[in-house]
Design a protein around this motif. Structure first.
Motif, PDB file in Angstrom:
ATOM      1  N   ALA A 177     -41.314  -4.328  24.753  1.00  0.00           N
ATOM      2  CA  ALA A 177     -40.788  -3.176  25.490  1.00  0.00           C
ATOM      3  C   ALA A 177     -39.281  -3.224  25.593  1.00  0.00           C
ATOM      4  O   ALA A 177     -38.648  -4.286  25.514  1.00  0.00           O
ATOM      5  CB  ALA A 177     -41.390  -3.129  26.893  1.00  0.00           C
ATOM      6  N   THR A 178     -38.705  -2.056  25.782  1.00  0.00           N
ATOM      7  CA  THR A 178     -37.343  -1.874  26.273  1.00  0.00           C
ATOM      8  C   THR A 178     -37.490  -1.349  27.704  1.00  0.00           C
ATOM      9  O   THR A 178     -38.619  -1.147  28.177  1.00  0.00           O
ATOM     10  CB  THR A 178     -36.567  -0.872  25.414  1.00  0.00           C
ATOM     11  OG1 THR A 178     -37.079   0.454  25.667  1.00  0.00           O
ATOM     12  CG2 THR A 178     -36.697  -1.191  23.930  1.00  0.00           C
ATOM     13  N   PRO A 179     -36.418  -1.094  28.423  1.00  0.00           N
ATOM     14  CA  PRO A 179     -36.598  -0.576  29.785  1.00  0.00           C
ATOM     15  C   PRO A 179     -37.416   0.707  29.864  1.00  0.00           C
ATOM     16  O   PRO A 179     -38.165   0.897  30.831  1.00  0.00           O
ATOM     17  CB  PRO A 179     -35.165  -0.352  30.261  1.00  0.00           C
ATOM     18  CG  PRO A 179     -34.373  -1.390  29.533  1.00  0.00           C
ATOM     19  CD  PRO A 179     -34.998  -1.465  28.173  1.00  0.00           C
ATOM     20  N   ARG A 180     -37.343   1.572  28.854  1.00  0.00           N
ATOM     21  CA  ARG A 180     -37.988   2.881  28.942  1.00  0.00           C
ATOM     22  C   ARG A 180     -38.955   3.172  27.800  1.00  0.00           C
ATOM     23  O   ARG A 180     -39.477   4.282  27.713  1.00  0.00           O
ATOM     24  CB  ARG A 180     -36.907   3.978  28.989  1.00  0.00           C
ATOM     25  CG  ARG A 180     -35.950   3.840  30.171  1.00  0.00           C
ATOM     26  CD  ARG A 180     -34.698   4.673  29.991  1.00  0.00           C
ATOM     27  NE  ARG A 180     -33.765   4.497  31.097  1.00  0.00           N
ATOM     28  CZ  ARG A 180     -32.857   3.515  31.154  1.00  0.00           C
ATOM     29  NH1 ARG A 180     -32.756   2.639  30.156  1.00  0.00           N
ATOM     30  NH2 ARG A 180     -32.057   3.412  32.204  1.00  0.00           N
ATOM     31  N   ASN A 306     -35.609  14.235  27.364  1.00  0.00           N
ATOM     32  CA  ASN A 306     -35.068  12.972  27.874  1.00  0.00           C
ATOM     33  C   ASN A 306     -35.868  11.785  27.358  1.00  0.00           C
ATOM     34  O   ASN A 306     -35.308  10.723  27.062  1.00  0.00           O
ATOM     35  CB  ASN A 306     -35.059  12.972  29.399  1.00  0.00           C
ATOM     36  CG  ASN A 306     -33.796  13.593  29.965  1.00  0.00           C
ATOM     37  OD1 ASN A 306     -33.096  14.320  29.274  1.00  0.00           O
ATOM     38  ND2 ASN A 306     -33.518  13.311  31.224  1.00  0.00           N
ATOM     39  N   ALA A 307     -37.181  11.936  27.265  1.00  0.00           N
ATOM     40  CA  ALA A 307     -37.995  10.865  26.688  1.00  0.00           C
ATOM     41  C   ALA A 307     -37.549  10.588  25.251  1.00  0.00           C
ATOM     42  O   ALA A 307     -37.470   9.430  24.819  1.00  0.00           O
ATOM     43  CB  ALA A 307     -39.473  11.233  26.741  1.00  0.00           C
ATOM     44  N   ALA A 313     -32.332   5.996  21.779  1.00  0.00           N
ATOM     45  CA  ALA A 313     -31.297   5.068  22.243  1.00  0.00           C
ATOM     46  C   ALA A 313     -31.787   3.627  22.287  1.00  0.00           C
ATOM     47  O   ALA A 313     -31.028   2.690  22.001  1.00  0.00           O
ATOM     48  CB  ALA A 313     -30.799   5.495  23.626  1.00  0.00           C
ATOM     49  N   GLU A 314     -33.045   3.427  22.647  1.00  0.00           N
ATOM     50  CA  GLU A 314     -33.523   2.060  22.896  1.00  0.00           C
ATOM     51  C   GLU A 314     -34.421   1.504  21.788  1.00  0.00           C
ATOM     52  O   GLU A 314     -34.523   0.276  21.644  1.00  0.00           O
ATOM     53  CB  GLU A 314     -34.276   2.003  24.232  1.00  0.00           C
ATOM     54  CG  GLU A 314     -33.390   2.294  25.430  1.00  0.00           C
ATOM     55  CD  GLU A 314     -34.105   2.123  26.753  1.00  0.00           C
ATOM     56  OE1 GLU A 314     -33.416   2.154  27.801  1.00  0.00           O
ATOM     57  OE2 GLU A 314     -35.347   1.953  26.771  1.00  0.00           O
ATOM     58  N   ASP A 368     -33.032   7.952  33.258  1.00  0.00           N
ATOM     59  CA  ASP A 368     -33.066   7.974  31.809  1.00  0.00           C
ATOM     60  C   ASP A 368     -31.718   7.497  31.269  1.00  0.00           C
ATOM     61  O   ASP A 368     -30.768   7.286  32.033  1.00  0.00           O
ATOM     62  CB  ASP A 368     -33.385   9.379  31.315  1.00  0.00           C
ATOM     63  CG  ASP A 368     -34.791   9.830  31.713  1.00  0.00           C
ATOM     64  OD1 ASP A 368     -35.692   8.973  31.748  1.00  0.00           O
ATOM     65  OD2 ASP A 368     -34.978  11.031  32.009  1.00  0.00           O
ATOM     66  N   VAL A 369     -31.611   7.343  29.950  1.00  0.00           N
ATOM     67  CA  VAL A 369     -30.381   6.791  29.384  1.00  0.00           C
ATOM     68  C   VAL A 369     -29.180   7.712  29.616  1.00  0.00           C
ATOM     69  O   VAL A 369     -28.032   7.265  29.565  1.00  0.00           O
ATOM     70  CB  VAL A 369     -30.547   6.502  27.879  1.00  0.00           C
ATOM     71  CG1 VAL A 369     -31.536   5.377  27.647  1.00  0.00           C
ATOM     72  CG2 VAL A 369     -30.953   7.757  27.108  1.00  0.00           C
TER      73      VAL A 369
END
Length: 785
Positions: A177-180, A306-307, A313-314, A368-369
């Motif tokens: 996983a990443t944070p999101r 946003n998702a 980004a991640e 979100d990022v």
């Protein structure tokens, strides 16, 4: 006679069959839970030096009502995504024995979902569950009740990674996983005709909770599925639900795709909505070896765009599974290295780093990022210069977890304080147990008063403390504002009128009085620091209100009505859980009169003075510990000391106030050795967002925070050396002659000077330094006056 013999034979056969079934069931359970241990699978990237000490399965099993409710999820510190298997037992396909979704005693996996609370006795999350299948099994797996048997022998976990092999589907499941973003890798060992399927349940939840207003869309051209669901869990259901959006991106093109709704499957469909549906996507089999399919599922509580931003980004295509797993490992290694310990056994080091790991799992990053998040007013906000957090189990964590952040994670703590203030601005009040985007009103009192005041008093200043203070002041003196969904201080009117919460106007009157008094002490200290002397005097006076529910005849805190009369019926050995009619425990919360007898952490000398004598206090407190259950996670914790019960977890340090630090030291070491274990039980009850874990961390270091103050009580250190990284300073804790036998402090030194008291303040260590203990096998002469 023949008929009698016939029925006797049938009955005998049934008895034998039932007995054999029970024996086989018990044997199977024993082999699965006790006889099988995780760790047979290799890791895709080596675990970190300290991460290798963490037992992710600790606190996931035992008696379900005493479970730690922890999880082996693949996650990052404070991650929005906690990607883990959801399990079910022999007789059901429903989760819930462990509120985080994974119960060590279960023998079936029902899929891998992305969210959950940690250590809390609340079912929330379990969204967008993925279930691996194959062409041969897909039709059956599309039916309700899908599950796959698994063995602990076939699973492993390390910080940021989880894996399990599922022989019934010939698939290896790996999660990171990443944070999101939750990152799945499925390696199928199937024939070319039995190609892989992944079933995405778009309306999954943990336990018996529900989803509303969900929808999903398959995007074959980009190998994606996108969607949304509103969850109504134990907590999110209390504030009209939490919207969660997702983008799932698959590494391979779809061979086939379709949707299911209930038991109806529609091949080729690309859109679906309702309250019980999902998506089935299949992939071509590899002609040269195993088929590997990755799926990366990004979450947002704001929007699908946003998702997608979070995903790109991640976990964009330039990052491999191993890259992401290594980054998660390194994030955890950075947190775990905040405290480095030496000495004592490998078991104790594993328990220590497991506890430190648990303390960094929750609260939850909610931005979100791009900085956007959904606030308590349901509007979209943008966090500027801070990370917005939610899921604070403040009634629990204000005692140990938040103080740990103030010591070793001060930047995070500052962002958490900003988050709490933003909740007050959007919702009207500081929260008690905020989750997602709303007040849950779980538990009692206003524990944010303690958490925020202590942060400021310990030098965390870069947040709007005056707004926070005014919110505390209003809730504590005049009541919650109109229109807020926060419950406020239930019983405030009688508390202000009589100096205690009256039993003829409310339940939980004793516990509420004691909680309010402790909170008012924190507000008084903050008011003084902010230059509000008149308020400080008022709250300082209120902090003594605990005395007004002390029954001097019974020598217990007791229910008292508006006429000043104490409750006639009294049984201090009754637990609230076992007193179904609340005949004896109506004034208490989650405990007995014995367990609430000690809840004056802010004024221990004042508490001692209420007893007949200091010697009587020591005898009674000793009885409290001597009569407690010895085992970890015992099915019935009993009315005496219960380490899983927040109102009494500080009680062992009260011997200090009675002039018997030797008994604090003896019993602290006893609790460290007996109330934690390096197995699936692990803890003596719910971890409550890391509260029990942080207790271990502090107590193993040799000192313990007094919630809402700058004070630390001295106990008995577990290790010979500990290096505490405070950010801008380092505290070194030394106990060179420590050992299992040498549990008593002969002399403590702070920065080379003898410490002639059983406590010190945060001010004395804020610039780092050295805390040194000389230990011995017997108490020093001055310890027993």
């Amino acid at each position: 006679m023949k008929r009698v013999l016939k029925w006797a034979g049938i009955l005998f056969a049934l008895v034998i069959t039932g007995t054999l079934a029970c024996v086989l069931c018990v044997w199977g359970y024993y082999r699965h839970v006790v006889g099988a241990k995780p760790g047979s699978l290799s890791l895709p990237v080596p675990a970190g030096e300290l991460g290798a000490q963490v037992n992710l399965f600790s606190g996931t099993g035992g008696f379900s009502w005493m479970c730690g409710h922890n999880t082996p999820a693949a996650t990052t510190p404070f991650g929005m995504v906690r990607l883990a298997p959801d399990t079910a037992g022999i007789l059901t396909n429903s989760t819930g024995s462990n509120r985080s979704g994974y119960f060590y005693g279960d023998n079936k996996i029902i899929g891998f979902s992305h969210t959950r609370l940690v250590g809390a006795d609340a079912l929330d999350g379990g969204v967008f569950r993925i279930f691996p299948s194959t062409e041969v099994s897909a039709a059956r797996d599309l039916e309700p009740g899908r599950s796959i048997p698994f063995s602990h022998r076939d699973e492993t976990a390390a910080p940021g990674y989880y894996a399990v092999r599922l022989p019934k589907r010939n698939v290896l499941v790996e999660l990171t996983a990443t944070p999101r973003v939750g990152v799945h890798r499925y390696t199928f060992e199937t024939s070319s005709n039995d190609f892989p399927h992944l079933l995405l349940d778009c309306t999954s939840v943990l336990g018996d909770k529900r989803i509303e207003g969900a929808s999903a869309k398959i995007l074959p051209n980009t190998n994606e599925v996108v969607g949304h669901a509103k969850t109504f869990g134990s907590f999110s259901g209390r504030y009209d639900g939490l919207d969660v959006y997702f983008v799932a991106r698959f590494s391979e093109p779809f061979k086939t795709h379709g949707t299911w709704q209930g038991s109806l499957f529609e091949s080729g469909a690309t859109e679906v909505s309702g309250e019980d549906f999902g998506v089935d996507v299949a992939f071509p089999s590899s002609a040269t070896g195993p088929t590997v399919v990755e799926v990366r599922v990004a979450l947002s509580c704001v929007s699908i765009p946003n998702a997608r931003l979070n995903l790109d980004a991640e976990a964009g295509p330039e990052r491999t599974f191993e890259d992401i797993a290594a980054a998660a490992r390194d994030a955890w290694e950075s947190r775990l290295s905040r405290i480095k310990v030496e000495g004592e056994s490998g078991t104790q080091r594993r328990i220590f780093y497991t506890a430190l790991y648990r303390a960094f799992q929750m609260p939850t990053v909610f931005t979100d990022v791009n900085g956007e998040y959904t606030g308590f007013d349901r509007a979209t906000h943008r966090a500027e210069g801070f990370q917005y957090y939610t899921d604070f189990s403040l009634w629990d964590t204000c005692r140990t977890v938040q103080p740990l952040y103030y010591l070793i994670a001060r930047e995070d703590a500052r962002d958490m304080m900003v988050s709490l203030v933003e909740m007050a601005k959007a919702g009207g009040c500081l929260p008690r147990w905020p989750s997602g985007c709303g007040y849950t009103n779980c538990m009692l009192g206003t524990p944010a008063d303690i958490a925020v005041s202590e942060a400021y008093l310990k030098g965390i200043r870069d947040f709007d403390i005056e707004t926070a203070y005014q919110a505390m002041r209003q809730t504590g003196l005049t009541g919650k504002p109109e229109g807020t969904r926060f419950a406020g201080r239930e019983g405030l009117d009688s508390y202000l009128k009589y100096g205690y919460c009256t039993s003829d106007s409310m339940d939980e009157s004793v516990a509420s009085t004691l909680e309010f008094a402790c909170e008012d002490n924190a507000i008084a200290l903050l008011a003084e620091a902010l230059g509000h002397p008149e308020d400080a005097a008022i709250f300082a006076q209120h902090a003594k209100n605990y005395r007004n529910v002390w029954n001097a005849e019974r020598q217990f805190f007791d229910s008292r009505d508006s006429s000043g009369n104490f409750q006639q019926e009294f049984n201090p050995l009754k637990l609230t859980y076992l007193d179904s009619g609340k005949r004896y425990t109506r004034g208490y919360v989650e405990g007995s009169a014995w367990q609430w007898r000690w809840f004056v952490p802010h004024d221990p000398k004042g508490l001692v003075s209420l007893f007949k004598s200091r010697e009587y206090f020591v005898d009674e407190l000793s009885t409290f510990f001597e009569n407690s259950n010895e085992d970890v996670g015992e099915w019935n914790p009993g009315p005496y000391y219960w380490h899983g019960n927040e109102p009494d977890i500080h009680a062992v340090y009260l011997f200090n106030a009675a002039g018997r630090p030797d008994l604090t030291q003896r019993w602290v070491r006893h609790l460290l050795n007996t109330k934690y274990s390096d197995d699936y039980v692990g803890l003596d009850g719910n971890d409550d967002g890391g509260t029990l874990s942080a207790w271990y961390v502090f107590s193993a270091l040799g000192f313990y925070p007094v919630a809402g103050t700058t004070k630390y009580e001295i106990g008995s250190p577990l290790f010979t050396r500990a290096t505490v990284d405070m950010g801008d300073a380092t505290l070194t804790v030394l106990a060179p002659n420590n050992s299992p036998e040498n549990v008593y402090v002969q002399q403590a030194f702070l920065n080379g000077q003898p410490l002639q008291r059983t406590w010190f303040t945060h001010d004395e260590i804020q610039n780092g330094g050295e805390l040194r203990f000389e230990m011995g096998a017997t108490p020093p002469p001055t310890a027993n006056p």
